[in-house]
Design an enzyme around this catalytic site. Structure first.
Site, PDB file in Angstrom:
ATOM      1  N   PRO A   4      42.334 -13.192 -43.514  1.00 32.99           N
ATOM      2  CA  PRO A   4      42.425 -14.680 -43.793  1.00 32.99           C
ATOM      3  C   PRO A   4      42.027 -16.389 -43.279  1.00 32.99           C
ATOM      4  O   PRO A   4      41.535 -17.190 -43.284  1.00 32.99           O
ATOM      5  CB  PRO A   4      43.926 -15.212 -43.112  1.00 32.99           C
ATOM      6  CG  PRO A   4      43.952 -14.283 -42.076  1.00 32.99           C
ATOM      7  CD  PRO A   4      43.903 -12.966 -42.611  1.00 32.99           C
ATOM      8  N   PHE A   5      40.694 -16.200 -42.051  1.00 28.23           N
ATOM      9  CA  PHE A   5      40.381 -17.168 -41.432  1.00 28.23           C
ATOM     10  C   PHE A   5      39.310 -16.930 -40.974  1.00 28.23           C
ATOM     11  O   PHE A   5      39.474 -17.521 -39.696  1.00 28.23           O
ATOM     12  CB  PHE A   5      41.336 -18.071 -39.895  1.00 28.23           C
ATOM     13  CG  PHE A   5      42.416 -17.956 -40.295  1.00 28.23           C
ATOM     14  CD1 PHE A   5      43.432 -19.375 -40.601  1.00 28.23           C
ATOM     15  CD2 PHE A   5      43.786 -17.924 -40.254  1.00 28.23           C
ATOM     16  CE1 PHE A   5      43.951 -19.534 -41.536  1.00 28.23           C
ATOM     17  CE2 PHE A   5      44.878 -18.160 -40.752  1.00 28.23           C
ATOM     18  CZ  PHE A   5      45.328 -19.627 -41.747  1.00 28.23           C
ATOM     19  N   GLU A  21      44.288 -15.447 -37.105  1.00 29.02           N
ATOM     20  CA  GLU A  21      45.425 -16.490 -36.987  1.00 29.02           C
ATOM     21  C   GLU A  21      45.070 -17.732 -36.706  1.00 29.02           C
ATOM     22  O   GLU A  21      43.980 -18.331 -36.858  1.00 29.02           O
ATOM     23  CB  GLU A  21      45.337 -15.429 -35.504  1.00 29.02           C
ATOM     24  CG  GLU A  21      46.837 -16.894 -34.423  1.00 29.02           C
ATOM     25  CD  GLU A  21      47.141 -16.655 -32.569  1.00 29.02           C
ATOM     26  OE1 GLU A  21      48.017 -17.386 -32.507  1.00 29.02           O
ATOM     27  OE2 GLU A  21      46.018 -16.175 -31.970  1.00 29.02           O
ATOM     28  N   LYS A  55      50.702 -12.804 -30.949  1.00 28.85           N
ATOM     29  CA  LYS A  55      50.628 -12.056 -29.511  1.00 28.85           C
ATOM     30  C   LYS A  55      51.667 -10.521 -30.334  1.00 28.85           C
ATOM     31  O   LYS A  55      52.294 -10.635 -30.779  1.00 28.85           O
ATOM     32  CB  LYS A  55      51.863 -12.257 -29.139  1.00 28.85           C
ATOM     33  CG  LYS A  55      51.367 -14.267 -27.891  1.00 28.85           C
ATOM     34  CD  LYS A  55      50.162 -13.026 -27.176  1.00 28.85           C
ATOM     35  CE  LYS A  55      49.224 -13.896 -26.362  1.00 28.85           C
ATOM     36  NZ  LYS A  55      48.282 -13.832 -26.676  1.00 28.85           N
TER      37      LYS A  55
END
Length: 514
Positions: free
Chosen positions: A284-285, A302, A319
């Site tokens: 997504p990023f 993230e 994490k």
């Protein structure tokens, strides 16, 4: 059919003009046709991704940095520089240097940025500042006193031209016009006409093929034995009560580039590397940045922070990571094991608590809350544990202040943040640069969306001079690391580092070696 609209904003006749693009352009093809600097924020998800992840991957944004209203904020060697094209001087002032902290200069620039409504419903991006903030800016929040090696600590561009794609359907070209600047506005309207005639995929080479022959070695900055000793040193610090968790990282020097041709249409080899990365690992990023001497190819899953125009804030730390397996049953078992892992849940909860504290520094008291805790999400190469923290900002809060209070991303520091950063810095012995920082935008709408810079190949070239002479590649590195807790096993932490390199290095024909 074209959808041409003027969206009036309160800043001296400045507004965004919007044209719907049909068909939806291939952003890879558009990016390959750009000769100058660019920032591409590139969202995608693998098949079968959880519904909770889909809003994060809805929008992609490709920006051009050479528009007539352009400006540049750069911070290097503790010195800020602001370069302003003449038409934008009325907003940002003349080009200048500034000795103040980077976040103070950024806050001033954001306060002077024309306030514009969101041009596309549901998308926070309304043109504005795009680029990166590097990890070493954390010194302004109590982190180690270092600067990046060989490039800027921050590089943000004010962009007045962009193409936005909604992955649920639709695409638009955006450009900025202002009544007080008719000549610059005419240039942007002309660009709006030409960008609708975007190149097809066939107009550029298929960069998803042509993987370098053979397999080369990306050599670690430290040996595996040294990294394992550093893990044990972190555990000793934890035993002494100096930290609960330390994010320990290293970097790998990636071969494959020497002298190369200067960038022209379809000739950026680093973009070709990035297109191979995105073909094999939807996230997504994702992002590709070409900013002066930097080429940044990021496959980050993230989010660091999202600030909406209505002042709501969202943080989504990751994490806990497991490598995916080819066998479906074994892969499901690995995912299930991550979901119940006491160690990984402890790591995640520590960072959730850290981010709650970071957001409390600027949020309305009582508004900070945890929306999701330790949810497992699946990507093409890994399973990851994700949590979501929300908050609400008081009116008038600068986005720069919110980011500074939470910077660097807690998932890349450990806890308590200042102590953990000091321990990691002593053991790593080198700056991280772009890696562990953030990439994204500060929109003219007031919205902000920033990723955590992980799974990212950072290349520094000698971009001085001009013409067609080849440029020298100065460095090409990939950072990777993991959270160390008291229950960490040094060999397992070293294995996790290698796991996190695979999605990027595989796309450039390399493997991590210690």
């Amino acid at each position: 059919m074209d959808d041409l609209r003027d969206l009036t904003g309160p800043s001296a006749g400045a507004r965004v003009e919007v044209r719907r693009l049909d068909p939806v352009p291939d952003l890879g093809a558009l990016a390959a046709a750009v000769e100058g600097d660019l920032v591409w924020l590139d969202s995608a998800l693998p098949d079968g991704a959880p519904d909770a992840a889909r809003p994060r991957a809805r929008w992609s944004v490709l920006t051009w940095t050479d528009g007539p209203f352009g400006a540049r904020f750069r911070h290097q060697d503790r010195q800020a520089s602001v370069e302003v094209a003449a038409p934008a001087a009325g907003w940002f002032g003349p080009s200048s240097s500034d000795d103040r902290p980077a976040f103070a200069v950024l806050a001033d620039l954001l306060a002077r940025t024309p306030q514009l409504p969101e041009p596309i419903a549901g998308c926070g991006f309304a043109l504005g500042w795009v680029g990166f903030l590097g990890y070493e800016l954390g010194r302004e929040s109590g982190g180690p006193d270092r600067t990046a090696d060989g490039h800027a600590d921050a590089d943000l561009r004010f962009v007045d031209r962009a193409v936005v794609v909604d992955h649920t359907g639709g695409a638009w070209a955006l450009t900025l016009v202002a009544d007080a600047e008719p000549a610059a506005s005419a240039q942007n309207r002309a660009w709006l006409e030409t960008v609708t005639r975007s190149p097809s995929t066939a107009d550029v080479a298929d960069a998803a093929t042509g993987l370098p022959a053979g397999v080369s070695s990306a050599v670690g900055r430290t040996s595996r034995a040294d990294h394992e000793r550093a893990v044990d040193a972190c555990r000793a610090e934890i035993r002494e009560g100096n930290a609960f968790q330390v994010c320990l990282t290293t970097s790998f020097s990636v071969p494959g580039r020497g002298r190369e041709a200067r960038v022209g249409p379809g000739t950026d080899p680093h973009l070709s590397d990035y297109l191979r990365m995105r073909a094999s690992d939807p996230v997504p990023f994702g992002a590709y940045l070409r900013l002066g001497p930097l080429r940044v190819a990021s496959r980050s899953p993230e989010r660091f922070l999202r600030i909406a125009a209505d002042r709501t804030v969202l943080a989504e730390p990751i994490k806990g990571t497991r490598r995916r397996l080819a066998d479906a049953a074994a892969d499901a078992a690995v995912r299930d094991e991550l979901a119940v892992s006491a160690k990984d849940r402890a790591e995640n909860v520590m960072i959730v608590d850290l981010l709650r504290n970071d957001l409390l520094r600027t949020a309305i008291p009582g508004s900070v809350h945890v929306e999701r805790l330790c949810a497992v999400e699946t990507y093409a190469s890994v399973h990851q544990m994700v949590s979501t923290i929300g908050a609400v900002l008081p009116s008038g809060t600068s986005p720069a202040d919110v980011v500074r209070a939470a910077f660097p991303p807690g998932s890349m520091t450990g806890a308590p943040k200042i102590s953990a950063m000091a321990i990691a810095d002593r053991l790593e012995g080198a700056p991280r640069g772009v890696y562990s920082g953030t990439i994204g935008y500060f929109s003219a709408s007031g919205a902000v969306d920033l990723s955590v810079v992980i799974r990212t190949l950072v290349t520094v070239v000698d971009a001085s001079g001009g013409g067609v002479d080849p440029v020298e590649v100065r460095s090409r590195t990939l950072g990777a690391g993991g959270a160390v807790t008291w229950s960490s096993v040094a060999s397992d932490e070293a294995d996790e580092v290698v796991t996190k390199t695979r999605s990027v290095l595989g796309a450039v024909g390399a493997v991590a070696t210690w």
